[in-house]
Scaffold this active site. Sequence first.
Site, PDB file in Angstrom:
ATOM      1  N   SER A  39      81.981  70.322  77.652  1.00 32.99           N
ATOM      2  CA  SER A  39      82.437  70.409  79.043  1.00 32.99           C
ATOM      3  C   SER A  39      81.226  70.160  79.939  1.00 32.99           C
ATOM      4  O   SER A  39      80.096  70.058  79.446  1.00 32.99           O
ATOM      5  CB  SER A  39      83.013  71.810  79.219  1.00 32.99           C
ATOM      6  OG  SER A  39      82.659  72.390  80.426  1.00 32.99           O
ATOM      7  N   TYR A  42      82.417  81.052  79.124  1.00 33.48           N
ATOM      8  CA  TYR A  42      82.791  79.639  78.953  1.00 33.48           C
ATOM      9  C   TYR A  42      81.519  78.788  78.950  1.00 33.48           C
ATOM     10  O   TYR A  42      81.304  77.958  78.065  1.00 33.48           O
ATOM     11  CB  TYR A  42      83.742  79.214  80.076  1.00 33.48           C
ATOM     12  CG  TYR A  42      84.336  77.838  79.899  1.00 33.48           C
ATOM     13  CD1 TYR A  42      85.428  77.638  79.060  1.00 33.48           C
ATOM     14  CD2 TYR A  42      83.815  76.736  80.572  1.00 33.48           C
ATOM     15  CE1 TYR A  42      85.979  76.364  78.895  1.00 33.48           C
ATOM     16  CE2 TYR A  42      84.360  75.476  80.412  1.00 33.48           C
ATOM     17  CZ  TYR A  42      85.448  75.293  79.572  1.00 33.48           C
ATOM     18  OH  TYR A  42      85.997  74.037  79.413  1.00 33.48           O
TER      19      TYR A  42
HETATM   20  P1  NDP Z   1      94.940  73.901  77.348  1.00 33.60           P
HETATM   21  O1  NDP Z   1      94.912  75.336  77.766  1.00 33.60           O
HETATM   22  O2  NDP Z   1      95.964  72.994  77.941  1.00 33.60           O
HETATM   23  O3  NDP Z   1      95.052  73.809  75.767  1.00 33.60           O
HETATM   24  C1  NDP Z   1      94.247  74.604  74.947  1.00 33.60           C
HETATM   25  C2  NDP Z   1      94.685  74.404  73.514  1.00 33.60           C
HETATM   26  O4  NDP Z   1      93.865  75.259  72.696  1.00 33.60           O
HETATM   27  C3  NDP Z   1      96.131  74.817  73.292  1.00 33.60           C
HETATM   28  O5  NDP Z   1      96.778  73.859  72.526  1.00 33.60           O
HETATM   29  C4  NDP Z   1      96.002  76.125  72.530  1.00 33.60           C
HETATM   30  O6  NDP Z   1      96.990  76.325  71.552  1.00 33.60           O
HETATM   31  C5  NDP Z   1      94.685  75.957  71.794  1.00 33.60           C
HETATM   32  N1  NDP Z   1      94.139  77.281  71.492  1.00 33.60           N
HETATM   33  C6  NDP Z   1      93.611  78.174  72.365  1.00 33.60           C
HETATM   34  N2  NDP Z   1      93.247  79.290  71.712  1.00 33.60           N
HETATM   35  C7  NDP Z   1      93.541  79.084  70.413  1.00 33.60           C
HETATM   36  C8  NDP Z   1      93.401  79.875  69.230  1.00 33.60           C
HETATM   37  N3  NDP Z   1      92.867  81.096  69.262  1.00 33.60           N
HETATM   38  N4  NDP Z   1      93.827  79.369  68.046  1.00 33.60           N
HETATM   39  C9  NDP Z   1      94.377  78.114  67.997  1.00 33.60           C
HETATM   40  N5  NDP Z   1      94.522  77.322  69.074  1.00 33.60           N
HETATM   41  C10 NDP Z   1      94.119  77.806  70.258  1.00 33.60           C
HETATM   42  O7  NDP Z   1      93.464  73.363  77.628  1.00 33.60           O
HETATM   43  P2  NDP Z   1      92.933  71.881  77.917  1.00 33.60           P
HETATM   44  O8  NDP Z   1      93.745  70.879  77.228  1.00 33.60           O
HETATM   45  O9  NDP Z   1      92.709  71.752  79.358  1.00 33.60           O
HETATM   46  O10 NDP Z   1      91.491  71.974  77.218  1.00 33.60           O
HETATM   47  C11 NDP Z   1      91.268  71.552  75.899  1.00 33.60           C
HETATM   48  C12 NDP Z   1      89.769  71.569  75.642  1.00 33.60           C
HETATM   49  O11 NDP Z   1      89.122  70.736  76.595  1.00 33.60           O
HETATM   50  C13 NDP Z   1      89.125  72.945  75.776  1.00 33.60           C
HETATM   51  O12 NDP Z   1      88.116  73.095  74.807  1.00 33.60           O
HETATM   52  C14 NDP Z   1      88.528  72.905  77.163  1.00 33.60           C
HETATM   53  O13 NDP Z   1      87.438  73.775  77.285  1.00 33.60           O
HETATM   54  C15 NDP Z   1      88.100  71.465  77.232  1.00 33.60           C
HETATM   55  N6  NDP Z   1      87.927  70.968  78.592  1.00 33.60           N
HETATM   56  C16 NDP Z   1      88.985  70.827  79.449  1.00 33.60           C
HETATM   57  C17 NDP Z   1      88.782  70.304  80.709  1.00 33.60           C
HETATM   58  C18 NDP Z   1      89.915  70.096  81.664  1.00 33.60           C
HETATM   59  O14 NDP Z   1      89.692  69.509  82.721  1.00 33.60           O
HETATM   60  N7  NDP Z   1      91.115  70.523  81.356  1.00 33.60           N
HETATM   61  C19 NDP Z   1      87.442  69.899  81.168  1.00 33.60           C
HETATM   62  C20 NDP Z   1      86.410  70.112  80.199  1.00 33.60           C
HETATM   63  C21 NDP Z   1      86.666  70.606  78.954  1.00 33.60           C
HETATM   64  P3  NDP Z   1      98.533  76.671  71.927  1.00 33.60           P
HETATM   65  O15 NDP Z   1      99.142  75.330  72.237  1.00 33.60           O
HETATM   66  O16 NDP Z   1      99.061  77.281  70.694  1.00 33.60           O
HETATM   67  O17 NDP Z   1      98.477  77.611  73.080  1.00 33.60           O
END
Ligand code: NDP
Length: 257
Positions: A149, A162
């Site tokens: 990120s 984070y």
């Molecule tokens: P979302 O909240 O939309 O999705 C997060 C995903 O992670 C979900 O599918 C969730 O599973 C899964 N997850 C979370 N905790 C667990 C766990 N304990 N075990 C298994 N799966 C888990 O987030 P984003 O798509 O926005 O982000 C995805 C990645 O990108 C993250 O690492 C985030 O830090 C990074 N990121 C995002 C940015 C953005 O602009 N959105 C910018 C920079 C980085 P479930 O579907 O089961 O809930």
Amino acid sequence: MPKFDRNSYNLEGKVALITGGARGLGRNYSIALSMYGADIFVAAENEEGWDEIREIVEANGRQIGFIKQDITKPGAADTIVDAVIEKFGHLDILVNNAGIQIRNDVLDFKDEDWYKVIDVNLNGLYMLSHAAAKVMAKQKHGKIINIGSMQSYRAGKRIFPYAASKHGVLGLTRAYADALAPYNIQVNGLAPGYIITDMTRSLQQDPVRGPEIREHIPSGEWGVPEQLMGPMVFLASEASDYVTGVMLPVDGGYLLR
Ligand code: NDP
């Protein structure tokens, strides 16, 4: 002798494990990698988005498997990797995408929230990398792609764990790249900038931070999830075989300022 041609991005015959690969940005990675030929295995805590991503991946002519697991639970990483091997027989690409964010003011930040974020974003990511590396080392090839990120590089004054976890992801990416190079495993990161998603909706709409962020981005625009798909395919494919230990920012130049 390594070669380069149109086939260098082809992922046919490869299997990609994507944590959180059914929704959010993870969904885009599943779509991109299956579009280029990879079979997909999704590990997530809930079944949200599973039917839709199954349809898309199958329409791309690829197979998909799922496992419902919380990646922070002891033993989850081995369970997940074993399930991939049981279904597909090998594991070529791991995308450590699962991540959470908790915001609070500095003096109100709760210990339990620190542990929660570090557990998913760093401990869970490490455990899966470790389990996958053992399989990939035996295969003598593999790609591990860790999602970082802007907070892999910068502060975040309401998101301490984070920022700490994403700095940690950068450190682990480098250390693992060094350690796994002899096994022909490349370990890289993708650092999305400010991307329009549910996670960032409140930030986009914030009357102060929203415009502040846009002004800081040289391209002048927030990104969209589709703009992460090409860089993901590159890092997953043989076109990037001599690239390891880097965290590729996909940020419209945000980090330049
Ligand atoms: P979302 O909240 O939309 O999705 C997060 C995903 O992670 C979900 O599918 C969730 O599973 C899964 N997850 C979370 N905790 C667990 C766990 N304990 N075990 C298994 N799966 C888990 O987030 P984003 O798509 O926005 O982000 C995805 C990645 O990108 C993250 O690492 C985030 O830090 C990074 N990121 C995002 C940015 C953005 O602009 N959105 C910018 C920079 C980085 P479930 O579907 O089961 O809930």
